[in-house]
Design an enzyme around this catalytic site. Structure first.
Site, mmCIF file in Angstrom:
data_model
loop_
_atom_site.group_PDB
_atom_site.id
_atom_site.type_symbol
_atom_site.label_atom_id
_atom_site.label_comp_id
_atom_site.label_asym_id
_atom_site.label_seq_id
_atom_site.Cartn_x
_atom_site.Cartn_y
_atom_site.Cartn_z
ATOM 1 N N ASP A 277 0.892 -1.218 -0.032
ATOM 2 C CA ASP A 277 0.241 0.179 0.147
ATOM 3 C C ASP A 277 0.670 1.029 -0.063
ATOM 4 O OD1 ASP A 277 1.055 -0.258 2.507
ATOM 5 O OD2 ASP A 277 -0.590 -0.129 3.447
ATOM 6 N N CYS B 205 4.729 -0.242 2.834
ATOM 7 C CA CYS B 205 5.076 -1.600 3.443
ATOM 8 C C CYS B 205 6.334 -1.190 4.330
ATOM 9 C CB CYS B 205 5.245 -2.564 2.453
ATOM 10 S SG CYS B 205 6.470 -2.001 1.034
ATOM 11 N N HIS C 67 8.693 -4.172 -2.776
ATOM 12 C CA HIS C 67 8.029 -4.454 -1.659
ATOM 13 C C HIS C 67 8.925 -4.954 -0.536
ATOM 14 C CE1 HIS C 67 4.501 -5.424 0.582
ATOM 15 N NE2 HIS C 67 4.779 -6.580 0.968
ATOM 16 N N HIS D 159 6.298 14.746 -11.782
ATOM 17 C CA HIS D 159 5.138 13.667 -11.480
ATOM 18 C C HIS D 159 5.861 12.676 -10.472
ATOM 19 C CE1 HIS D 159 2.520 15.062 -15.100
ATOM 20 N NE2 HIS D 159 2.571 15.916 -13.984
#
Length: 301
Positions: A110, A113, A220, A295
């Site tokens: 999300d 982590c 992750h 961005h």
């Protein structure tokens, strides 16, 4: 770490994860795993001419035996001993000797982590996804209080820009944040990479007594914990910095994940800019796009 070649009639196998502090029973279990010969009927020999090792004391340490890293162990099945399945059936009670194993504790992907994982291990196995905003704020506070140490050269953006950026819930943490959290919690944070099967030790030279472990697949983070399978015993997430066996076990876990392709190649994975929907490939294109457009919100495709 001991690197032993286990030789049988069917071939040779290289054994990882054993150290001189490992016990005889660990060696026997590793041999059984590689050769299929049950622990109770193993005859293990070393040297030339080969001499049999007396391994009846399963609690004895390998350092007490004439075994060196790189040695070839010759393993045979003792035919005069009955195999476990050939023995009279005995009614077994509960297995009270299940050994703890190092395992991954999966947390949500999300964007937070890293923070969830660090909080989990330093707090001794407390899972609290709501901790991320507080940890982001903590990092921003530490960075803003020391602009000399956390300059634009270190952060890749101005100190003020970084503090605004890290507080957002759609940004990812990495090495800078792990280093800061290691200092704050006064513990060594070891990050085991499943793509390269290496361990990065943050706070290694700081003299900390505590160590926690994370596993990283290129994108992750998840926490690592020692747990007893099938038990309600709370997991262990904090280890001593003198415990090198736990590092060896973590590397074995990472190597297993690598062999199963459980990692993300950060130079090739597909991304999409969530601001302008531009498709990108890898970290390099993402960094260039962020530099050109400002961005910084990317999602994996």
């Amino acid at each position: 770490m001991l690197r032993l070649c286990c030789k049988t009639k069917n071939g040779s196998h290289l054994m990882h994860g054993l150290t001189h502090r490992s016990c005889v029973q660990e060696l026997k279990r590793k041999v059984e795993e590689l050769t299929g010969i049950p622990c109770d009927v193993q005859k293990i020999m070393v040297g030339y001419p080969p001499s049999s090792l007396d391994l009846r004391n399963g609690e004895a340490h390998l350092k007490d035996y004439p075994i060196k890293s790189g040695d070839t162990l010759i393993v045979e099945e003792e035919k005069n001993k009955p195999k476990p399945q050939d023995r009279p059936a005995v009614t077994k009670g509960p297995n009270l000797e299940v050994s703890p194993v190092l395992a991954r504790r999966v947390v949500p992907a999300d964007n937070s982590c890293l923070f969830t994982s660090v909080y989990y291990v330093v707090e001794g196995g407390v899972y609290d996804p709501a901790c991320a905003p507080e940890m982001r704020g903590l990092i921003a506070q530490i960075v803003s209080s020391d602009p000399a140490a956390y300059s634009e050269a270190v952060l890749g953006k101005t100190n003020e820009e970084y503090c605004t950026w890290i507080r957002r819930d759609d940004t990812w943490g990495g090495a800078i944040e792990v280093s800061i959290l290691s200092k704050f919690y006064q513990c060594e944070i070891c990050v085991v990479d499943t793509q390269t099967v290496r361990v990065d030790r943050f706070g290694e030279d700081a003299g900390y007594h505590k160590r926690v472990l994370l596993i990283y697949d290129g994108i992750h983070y998840d926490p690592l914990q020692k747990e007893i399978p099938g038990s309600d015993t709370p997991p262990q997430t904090i280890f001593s910095t003198t415990d090198d066996v736990i590092l060896a076990q973590a590397l074995e876990l990472a190597d297993e994940a690598r062999r199963k392709w459980q990692f993300t190649d950060v130079n090739r994975f597909a991304l999409r800019c969530m601001v302008c929907q531009t498709g990108l490939v890898g970290q390099k294109e993402a960094r260039e796009h962020a530099k050109e457009t400002g961005h910084t919100n990317f999602g994996e495709v």
